[in-house]
Design an enzyme around this catalytic site. Sequence first.
Site, mmCIF file in Angstrom:
data_model
loop_
_atom_site.group_PDB
_atom_site.id
_atom_site.type_symbol
_atom_site.label_atom_id
_atom_site.label_comp_id
_atom_site.label_asym_id
_atom_site.label_seq_id
_atom_site.Cartn_x
_atom_site.Cartn_y
_atom_site.Cartn_z
ATOM 1 N N GLY A 1 -2.390 -13.562 -1.294
ATOM 2 C CA GLY A 1 -3.112 -12.301 -1.218
ATOM 3 C C GLY A 1 -2.944 -11.563 -2.540
ATOM 4 N N ARG A 2 -2.917 -10.236 -2.484
ATOM 5 C CA ARG A 2 -2.794 -9.453 -3.709
ATOM 6 C C ARG A 2 -1.559 -9.852 -4.517
ATOM 7 N NH1 ARG A 2 -4.535 -5.609 0.057
ATOM 8 N NH2 ARG A 2 -6.417 -4.431 -0.525
ATOM 9 N N ILE A 3 -0.392 -9.869 -3.855
ATOM 10 C CA ILE A 3 0.860 -10.096 -4.574
ATOM 11 C C ILE A 3 0.999 -11.554 -4.987
ATOM 12 C CG2 ILE A 3 3.373 -10.021 -4.387
ATOM 13 C CD1 ILE A 3 2.975 -7.643 -2.428
ATOM 14 N N THR B 1 10.336 -12.361 -1.731
ATOM 15 C CA THR B 1 10.178 -10.928 -1.953
ATOM 16 C C THR B 1 9.219 -10.333 -0.922
ATOM 17 O OG1 THR B 1 8.419 -11.394 -3.563
ATOM 18 C CG2 THR B 1 10.641 -11.044 -4.433
ATOM 19 N N ARG C 1 9.201 -10.524 3.264
ATOM 20 C CA ARG C 1 9.869 -9.890 4.390
ATOM 21 C C ARG C 1 11.027 -10.751 4.858
ATOM 22 N NH1 ARG C 1 8.332 -5.554 3.498
ATOM 23 N NH2 ARG C 1 7.219 -4.068 4.825
ATOM 24 N N GLU D 1 18.715 -5.593 7.384
ATOM 25 C CA GLU D 1 19.072 -4.820 6.201
ATOM 26 C C GLU D 1 19.800 -3.546 6.611
ATOM 27 O OE1 GLU D 1 15.439 -4.243 3.987
ATOM 28 O OE2 GLU D 1 15.172 -6.389 3.644
ATOM 29 N N HIS E 1 16.009 -4.999 -1.445
ATOM 30 C CA HIS E 1 14.634 -4.638 -1.083
ATOM 31 C C HIS E 1 14.062 -3.664 -2.116
ATOM 32 C CE1 HIS E 1 11.800 -4.428 2.634
ATOM 33 N NE2 HIS E 1 11.102 -4.284 1.508
#
Length: 324
Positions: A154-156, A235, A237, A266, A285
């Site tokens: 996707g975008r990332i 990076t 989830r 977390e 994170h």
Amino acid sequence: MNNTKVIICDLDHADIEEEKTVFESAGFEFKRLRCKTQKEVIRECKGAAVLLNQYVLMDRKIFEALPEVKCIVRYGVGVDNINLRDAAEFGVQICNVPDYGTREVADQALALMMALTRKVVLSSNLIRGGIWDYQKGIPIHRFSEATIGICGVGRIGSEFAKRARSLGSKIIAYDIEYTDKRHELSDFIEFVKFDELLELSDIISIHCPLDESTYHMFSANEFNKMKNKAYIINTARGGIIDEAALLKALENNEIAGAALDVVENEPMRKNDPLLAFDNFIVTPHTSWYSEQSSRELKRKAAEEAVRFLNGEKVHYPVNFGGNL
């Protein structure tokens, strides 16, 4: 009864100057809270039409107790803390901010990949212990002869692919959305099946959302299929990687190392057994963050709330595109 139509219910950022500017310009009063639990949200947010949410679980319990809430804007890309089925049942519009930290996350994935594979952290820690010896980091491999696999473009994932390409690496990718259609970067990305991604990659970088289909997507079976010289970067989830299986994979040298910016629970415990491994890197994170992306996130979240309250079409609907 609270008459404030928009409430920032659980944000942990130091200030809300961006949100304040947006809401005051639009003529909306707002309140900033630091709720930690659903009980606190239910008690403190009565009367609100829009909640800006970061961490607290949003599900049937919230929607039943706060029927006035018609929109939730999530600070961030992921909406894994929101039950979308419950939101749809109660007619609650869910929005996110999917495009605020794209470059930052791609940069962090690249930084983690470089630090892990070039043994940067390992070497620095050894020197602090009085050991100056490059051979302690052997082997290190040339990126131009490596195959980098991307899980989710996707975008990332697409931004990461562009960065990885500059290293001269072969880029392969798996994405369920592009099984049968062309991606804008198909001129240099070779799309493969998931098993092929596992078997062919020297490095795998994860950039897919967390949902029922991706929970523990990388577990014992997947690590077993990866090369024993391969590295994995996450990076996206926590929960996409089964950390118990990752621990065994590192113990048994099934993979060469791992770098995570996200973990399933977390913050990570200081005695987590993964932290004992020199070929394991973790950051808190932080991939999303830069001074610029933080301001962008806050501004866009507030602007989305204003659009909804004004009866305008929202820009980032996760479920249906609704109005007040």
